[in-house]
Design an enzyme around this catalytic site. Sequence first.
Site, PDB file in Angstrom:
ATOM      1  N   ASP A   1     -55.158  20.379   3.423  1.00 32.42           N
ATOM      2  CA  ASP A   1     -54.602  21.717   4.333  1.00 32.42           C
ATOM      3  C   ASP A   1     -54.792  20.073   5.470  1.00 32.42           C
ATOM      4  O   ASP A   1     -53.413  20.449   5.731  1.00 32.42           O
ATOM      5  CB  ASP A   1     -55.836  22.241   4.832  1.00 32.42           C
ATOM      6  CG  ASP A   1     -56.245  23.470   4.061  1.00 32.42           C
ATOM      7  OD1 ASP A   1     -55.112  23.589   3.195  1.00 32.42           O
ATOM      8  OD2 ASP A   1     -56.730  24.288   3.563  1.00 32.42           O
TER       9      ASP A   1
ATOM     10  N   ASN B   1     -55.580  17.920  -4.333  1.00 27.20           N
ATOM     11  CA  ASN B   1     -56.880  18.427  -4.266  1.00 27.20           C
ATOM     12  C   ASN B   1     -57.561  18.241  -4.418  1.00 27.20           C
ATOM     13  O   ASN B   1     -59.190  18.553  -4.327  1.00 27.20           O
ATOM     14  CB  ASN B   1     -56.108  19.517  -3.863  1.00 27.20           C
ATOM     15  CG  ASN B   1     -55.568  20.442  -2.598  1.00 27.20           C
ATOM     16  OD1 ASN B   1     -55.475  20.750  -1.724  1.00 27.20           O
ATOM     17  ND2 ASN B   1     -54.486  21.038  -3.063  1.00 27.20           N
TER      18      ASN B   1
ATOM     19  N   ASP C   1     -41.190  18.417  -2.025  1.00 30.60           N
ATOM     20  CA  ASP C   1     -42.752  18.733  -2.723  1.00 30.60           C
ATOM     21  C   ASP C   1     -43.304  17.167  -2.559  1.00 30.60           C
ATOM     22  O   ASP C   1     -43.049  16.019  -2.676  1.00 30.60           O
ATOM     23  CB  ASP C   1     -42.326  19.059  -4.177  1.00 30.60           C
ATOM     24  CG  ASP C   1     -43.208  19.595  -4.668  1.00 30.60           C
ATOM     25  OD1 ASP C   1     -43.975  20.075  -4.618  1.00 30.60           O
ATOM     26  OD2 ASP C   1     -44.134  18.484  -5.463  1.00 30.60           O
TER      27      ASP C   1
ATOM     28  N   GLU D   1     -47.551  23.700  -1.980  1.00 25.20           N
ATOM     29  CA  GLU D   1     -46.967  22.187  -0.830  1.00 25.20           C
ATOM     30  C   GLU D   1     -45.779  22.177  -0.964  1.00 25.20           C
ATOM     31  O   GLU D   1     -45.377  20.741  -0.676  1.00 25.20           O
ATOM     32  CB  GLU D   1     -47.492  21.227  -1.816  1.00 25.20           C
ATOM     33  CG  GLU D   1     -46.803  21.064  -2.863  1.00 25.20           C
ATOM     34  CD  GLU D   1     -47.351  22.083  -4.193  1.00 25.20           C
ATOM     35  OE1 GLU D   1     -46.999  21.715  -4.951  1.00 25.20           O
ATOM     36  OE2 GLU D   1     -47.842  22.933  -3.956  1.00 25.20           O
TER      37      GLU D   1
ATOM     38  N   HIS E   1     -59.722  20.952  -0.881  1.00 25.86           N
ATOM     39  CA  HIS E   1     -58.993  22.044   0.238  1.00 25.86           C
ATOM     40  C   HIS E   1     -58.739  21.335   1.374  1.00 25.86           C
ATOM     41  O   HIS E   1     -57.567  22.068   2.313  1.00 25.86           O
ATOM     42  CB  HIS E   1     -59.332  23.668  -0.651  1.00 25.86           C
ATOM     43  CG  HIS E   1     -58.738  23.708  -2.402  1.00 25.86           C
ATOM     44  ND1 HIS E   1     -57.657  23.326  -2.370  1.00 25.86           N
ATOM     45  CD2 HIS E   1     -59.415  23.147  -2.867  1.00 25.86           C
ATOM     46  CE1 HIS E   1     -57.583  24.233  -3.642  1.00 25.86           C
ATOM     47  NE2 HIS E   1     -59.003  24.253  -3.982  1.00 25.86           N
TER      48      HIS E   1
END
Length: 635
Positions: free
Chosen positions: A342, A333, A325, A369, A338
């Site tokens: 990504d 983010n 994680d 994630e 975002h």
Amino acid sequence: MKGADGSFAGVVVGTMRLAYFRKLFSKADLGRHGSISLFRTDGISLMRVPYDPSQIGLSFAKSSNFQRFVRSPSGTFVGTAIIDGVDRIYSFTHVGDLPLVMNVALAEGDVFAVWRTKSMIIGFSLIVLCVAAAILAQLLRRQLRRTASTEVMLSRSEAQYRLFADHAQDVIVRLDRSLRRTYVSPAVSSMLGYAPEELLGHSFSEMVHPDDWPNVAVLICASQAEGSNTEATYRLRHQGGHHVWIEARYSWVAEDAGFVVVLRDISKRKAAEEQLEGLNAELERVARCDALTGLSNRRHFDEVLDSEWRRAKRDRGTVSLVLIDVDRFKLYNDHYGHQKGDACLRAVASAVAGSVRRPGDLTARYGGEELVIILTSTNESGAAQVAERVRDAIQSLGLPHIGNPACGSVVTASLGCATLNPSDGEEPSALVAQADARLYEAKRTGRNRVVATMPVAAVVSDSSGEVDRLQALASYEEAGVAHPSDSLDRIAQLTAQLLGMPMAFVSLVGREEAALVGRYNVEMDRAPRDAAYCAHTIQGDELLVVPSTLADPRFTYNPLTKAGIGFYAGAPLIDPCNGHKLGALCVVDHQARQPLDEAQRRLLAGLARLVMNDLESRACAATTHTPELDRIQAA
């Protein structure tokens, strides 16, 4: 037979079975000395009853009796037989248009003895013989017509089949027993570029692709051995040197154990199939691949985990799982956007994939994630080594993350490892649940770390951090607030009621024991540190939630678990000045329960801050002793 132009066209042959006449004549009762004879018109005896083999085939052309037969088409006379000298009454007739003469002869003695009866028999016999002769003639003429008609039809059929073979797009090949070509239809020129005569007499195997011939040979040999038909798809060499995909149907011919083979060009179909296979493979890859990271997706992960679980159960092996994680990714983010998020996930996925080196292992995106690694035939130590290599690879990316200051303000990840030997009754979800619990523990205890095992006892560190924590706790003790108070009891009661729990307490964890300074429905006022659940809680910044203390290996044999505690949840009490974890606000139940939901977690964490506010305000009041603060404290 002659043709229309007078040329020789053939010979028509008719045959008669003499045994038929013998059988037929034997049925007639002509008395002891009577006889029935069948002659050709040239005097040759074909059959005589009473039967004597030596008389069959003899010529009676010169006998006076036969001369009478020849002179008239039919008649009756009395004469003496040349064979046995018996005087008989001869009745004869020519059989239709056939070159046959039949006579029935009755001895005069027999006739006159029973002449009336015999005359009736003779008359009836003549009628039967005439009818039989007429039927015989009719059958013979019909058979001749049928034979001629059949020959014409065969000739037309042969021409028709030849027309089909010469103009069919499929190639027709006749193979003998040794698989040499005895006929090849003209369509071979357009399919393979050869003239038919070039291929006659050559072995069939010469043109088959070397990679395909072994399988084709097995099919053909099996078909010859079983006397059955078969089909095959393979490549044949074109005259230009390339190979053509064909579909062949072999029809076994019993007469010579050869084959009639029909070849069809399927090159276009094969190309379409290969293209379709490629598209299907691409679709399957897309269906199994996560679009963002390029790793396997959750669906493929579930399939592989189930497959590896069953294989390990069958082979009595192990399966290891690593859950990953990205630390504080929501903050990443929120701060970077975002699109940057990504890109961060793609970089992390690439680092993870690069750290997993065995082809049998699988790296997948578990969700959001979270990434996951399936390690086949790997023990706990091996899984922990892989996890540490992955953690280091992610940290080494050096991606800035201002929302992760505790880990150097770079992108890091927390990892949980689990290893199980599958047994009957266990499901793969048990492995995922164990890895997930250890991932949560890694996040709870500081992030950017690997948790491969769950400690049974809370670690009591002699590091400077633990010394500073105990000094911070001592300052509250010196201020006189690290002892039971009504305000903390009320917070404990409020916590239990809001979360629907039967018991709650506030603990401060010292070096040797945990003191319960606020209680609701709890009798004990302190517990040894190595047995206290809250000693585990202060190892991390986040809540510790244990849905079932019996099922959690850290607490299965804990004295408090044996005393009846089935559920525990605790939020650390964090000193706002220096971040030290002084203790915990805890709720417990005698029964195992579902984990707290997100709203309940936030509520418990908020109430823990309320506890620290209470401690801070009372400590501040103890040092200043102002009336205003006393009033605030009383309120």
